[in-house]
Design a protein around this motif. Structure first.
Motif, PDB file in Angstrom:
ATOM      1  N   SER A   1      25.675  14.517 -18.608  1.00 44.78           N
ATOM      2  CA  SER A   1      24.951  14.706 -19.863  1.00 44.78           C
ATOM      3  C   SER A   1      25.936  15.265 -20.877  1.00 44.78           C
TER       4      SER A   1
ATOM      5  N   ASP B   1      14.753  12.079 -28.267  1.00 44.55           N
ATOM      6  CA  ASP B   1      15.373  10.750 -28.221  1.00 44.55           C
ATOM      7  C   ASP B   1      14.916   9.967 -26.995  1.00 44.55           C
TER       8      ASP B   1
ATOM      9  N   VAL C   1      22.163  16.790 -27.895  1.00 41.00           N
ATOM     10  CA  VAL C   1      21.138  15.898 -27.341  1.00 41.00           C
ATOM     11  C   VAL C   1      19.762  16.385 -27.781  1.00 41.00           C
TER      12      VAL C   1
ATOM     13  N   HIS D   1      30.560  16.164 -29.533  1.00 40.56           N
ATOM     14  CA  HIS D   1      29.374  15.424 -29.115  1.00 40.56           C
ATOM     15  C   HIS D   1      28.183  15.850 -29.961  1.00 40.56           C
TER      16      HIS D   1
END
Length: 760
Positions: free
Chosen positions: A172, A620, A616, A613
């Motif tokens: 991840s 999503d 997250v 990055h």
């Protein structure tokens, strides 16, 4: 039997629209339940299959290189040990994509925790630079067997020999490094080692971890991961989608059952004379019950078969995760059983509710009982008489009176219509909560848009200068994240130090206050549940050999690491370890800045020395939920439409006995029509009010309960805006009034002879 079928056929011709809506609603309900079953199977079975075939380890322990992992073989409850394998944390690049990885020196294919090759081949001593990538890491890097990986800052390259599935926690970005199996010679700078334990009883995982940490020493243990964490991460959003579909599918099934019950009850009241005639010519009560029962069971069976056939034949063609889930589910052993039991269960439930209503038809006497001239509750109330005295429009007053004059029946109609409306409000709340993650991420624990990790050659001053030099970066918060052992040494959690006391990190708090003083911290719901503590308690954890004692002053919304996170300022951690330096930076961007564009510019400006990055966003992975919610709202709208048509039909039939009196006092057909329309609109308005009043708190409770169970914590729920609720209510009321207008107008213009026949 022929007479029964002829009567059912005649009734079908009279109520074609209602029959079509019942079939469509049943099909939608059964399809929702089948999709929920498929998503549950998709969430659980693939990981379980990989774990079983790989002979997976229940515990993985990362330790210092000096730890003697061989001592773990003598622990009680340990069936087998794999490793220790030397590990090296590094960064690899493929096709312009960077990823943090863990190189694991693996001399031979393990017997416990065995990687399952999906393409390519296993490590070959003839290729000392050959590696095997974990499948999710390979997808992120767009890597295939034969591709070359580069290590930034060095001249080293690695060749991808194969790609494999693993039951360990998967890659991840910014959270979990990707797993790369490599020959021991390729691990040139080992910073630790990892050992896997397979237990005789997986239920004793916590005890096994505690014993292993005691044997190795807390100072030698860097991180512990268990099979439960890996399973939960693998199930991820698929399980949530399954829960949403299952919840709404069951709610829709109950609403559909009540709608069928109400429709039959209303139809029985409108066909009392016909039922009496059927009994007079020889029909038994059982035959009368079977007429209604078989008719509506046939509708439900047709809808259930259509849903099962469409799901089986076209389900895998649905784009995205739903199609993938159905494809995997169809290959599972229990797929056929579920495909049979779900439709059968739905049909049996509808048959049960139909039977209760049809039983009343069997009790109708063969000789019609004359209707009372003045039904109970039919007299005008004092409020209605005073309203007429104020010269309010008679249609408005009489319509309101007609809607609520028979309280038990009126309340039942309002309750049946309110149930699908309530579920629609819950569905809209789920939609707005997902939108909140994108429109206001800072309110749900995502104040930063980018996570930046510099390599070892870039110091703190140079990194800050580079980050703050970007015009699109509003603030760069320095931080560090380490794994810490919890009290009892049964698990590891994430200990984060973000921001400084002069420039604190903007946590999203659900309870308490932000950390301001020394040793103050905020924690996620997952950590509070794990340690069984509350806001205001002190907690002790161990980082290496150093204990860290923190005072929890608030609960933060933590989307990462299942909420098992405790956060404080970087200064607080430096008080315990002055040598601590930032290892990451959380970036808040200026309004309108695109995270991916900024990440590309920063990586280019740093010449490969920054691993950047985007943060997250949990929403999503829930993008399929939007289509699911839209489909559920459509199914619920069909069920509500059935109930609304039933209510309109009942109102028109009940108004037939008053038609002569209304015409006698001088009301025009238009005014009589307005009475029925007003009555229907008042019923719909009351149902909207009940559905909204109960739906909003129910939605908050359900969403917060899901947040607590996932570790993120309560405080995520956001109901629809008042404007949206107002539009929703207005659409329901105006739609009900529009549907009632045509049948009410027809009834108001009936001939005198027809009206006398209806009253008789």
């Amino acid at each position: 039997m022929r007479a029964t079928l002829r009567w059912a056929h005649s009734d079908l011709r009279t109520h074609r629209g209602e029959a079509l809506f019942l079939v469509l609603a049943t099909a939608g309900v059964v399809a929702s339940l089948l999709l929920a079953t498929a998503l549950f199977g998709y969430a659980t079975n693939p990981w379980q299959r990989i774990f079983t075939q790989a002979h997976g380890a229940h515990v993985w322990i990362h330790t210092a290189p000096s730890a003697d992992a061989r001592r773990l073989t003598v622990l009680d409850g340990v069936e087998a040990v794999t490793g220790p394998y030397p590990t090296e944390s590094t960064t690899v690049v493929s096709r312009g994509t960077r990823a943090s990885v863990e190189l694991r020196g693996t001399p031979r294919l393990p017997s416990v925790g065995r990687p399952l090759l999906t393409s390519g081949r296993w490590l070959d001593p003839a290729h000392p630079d050959g590696v095997v990538l974990e499948s999710r890491l390979a997808r992120a890097l767009l890597a295939e067997p034969g591709d070359t990986l580069t290590l930034p800052g060095t001249t080293r390259t690695l060749t991808v020999l194969g790609i494999a599935d693993s039951a360990e926690p998967r890659y991840s970005p910014g959270e979990e490094p990707g797993l790369v199996w490599a020959p021991p010679s390729a691990v040139r700078n080992p910073g630790g080692q990892v050992t896997g334990l397979r237990l005789t009883d997986p239920g004793d995982t916590d005890y096994a971890v505690q014993r292993a940490v005691t044997v190795l020493g807390a100072g030698a243990v860097d991180e512990v991961s268990t099979w439960r964490q890996a399973r939960s991460e693998a199930q991820g959003d698929n399980r949530l989608l399954g829960q949403v579909l299952g919840l709404f599918g069951l709610g829709s099934l109950i609403a559909a059952g009540f709608a069928v019950h109400g429709a039959i009850g209303t139809r029985i009241r409108g066909h009392l004379r016909d039922i009496s005639v059927l009994k007079a010519i020889g029909f038994t009560p059982g035959q009368v019950v079977r007429i209604f029962l078989l008719q509506h069971v046939a509708y439900a069976l047709l809808g259930a078969l259509a849903a099962a056939a469409l799901t089986q034949g076209l389900g895998r063609r649905i784009p995205g995760r739903l199609g993938d889930a159905i494809g995997v589910w169809q290959g599972l052993p229990d797929h056929t059983v579920a495909l049979f039991t779900v439709p059968v269960g739905a049909v049996l439930f509808i048959a049960a509710t139909t039977g209760l209503a049809a039983w009343r038809a069997g009790r109708v006497p063969p000789v019609p009982v004359p209707r009372p001239a003045a039904p109970a509750g039919g007299r005008l109330s004092g409020v209605a008489r005073r309203a007429l005295g104020l010269r309010l429009p008679p249609a408005l007053v009489l319509g309101w009176h007609q809607a609520f004059t028979r309280r038990p029946r009126s309340l039942a109609t309002i309750a049946r219509l309110a149930l699908p409306l309530l579920l629609m409000v819950v569905a809209m709340s789920a939609w707005t909560t997902i939108d909140r993650f994108h429109s206001s991420p800072e309110q749900v624990g995502l104040p930063a848009a980018l996570t930046v990790r510099p390599d070892g050659g870039l110091g703190d001053t140079a990194a800050r200068s580079l980050l703050n030099g970007s015009s699109q970066v509003a603030t760069a918060y320095p931080g560090v994240e380490v794994a810490a052992l919890v009290p009892g040494q049964t698990a590891t959690i994430a200990l984060r130090g973000l921001g400084t006391r002069q420039d604190p990190y903007p946590y999203a708090l659900a309870d308490g206050r932000p950390p301001r003083g020394p040793d103050e911290a905020v924690a996620g719901q997952g950590l509070l549940d794990l340690l069984q503590v509350r806001v205001g308690d002190w907690v002790r954890m161990t980082v290496g050999d150093q204990p860290q004692i923190l005072h929890i002053v608030g609960r933060s919304i933590e989307p990462e690491n299942a909420g098992r996170v405790i956060s404080t300022s970087l200064d607080t951690l430096r008080d315990n370890d002055p040598r601590l330096r930032p290892t990451l930076y959380q970036l808040r961007l200026r309004p309108g800045a695109d995270p991916h564009e900024v990440a590309g510019r920063l990586a280019a400006a740093a010449h490969g020395r920054l691993d950047v990055h985007p943060v997250v966003n949990p929403a999503d992975g829930l993008s399929p939920l939007r289509g699911v919610v839209a489909g559920l709202i459509a199914v619920l709208a069909l069920i509500g439409l059935i109930e609304l048509l039933t209510a309109i039909g009942g109102t028109v039939r009940e108004g037939e006995r008053d038609l002569l009196a209304l015409k006698a006092i001088g009301l025009s057909p238009r005014q009589i029509t307005a009475i029925t329309v007003t009555s229907t609109a008042c019923t719909a308005l009351a149902s909207v009010a009940v559905g909204t009043a109960l739906g909003i708190p129910l939605a908050h409770w359900l969403i917060d309960a899901q947040g607590r169970s996932s570790g993120i914590g309560a405080g995520l729920a956001q109901g629809p805006s008042p404007v949206l609720l107002l539009l929703f209510g207005a659409a329901a009321v105006l739609g009900a009034a529009a549907l009632a207008a045509l049948p009410a107008a027809r009834a108001a213009r009936r001939r005198l002879a027809d009206t006398l026949s209806a009253v008789a």
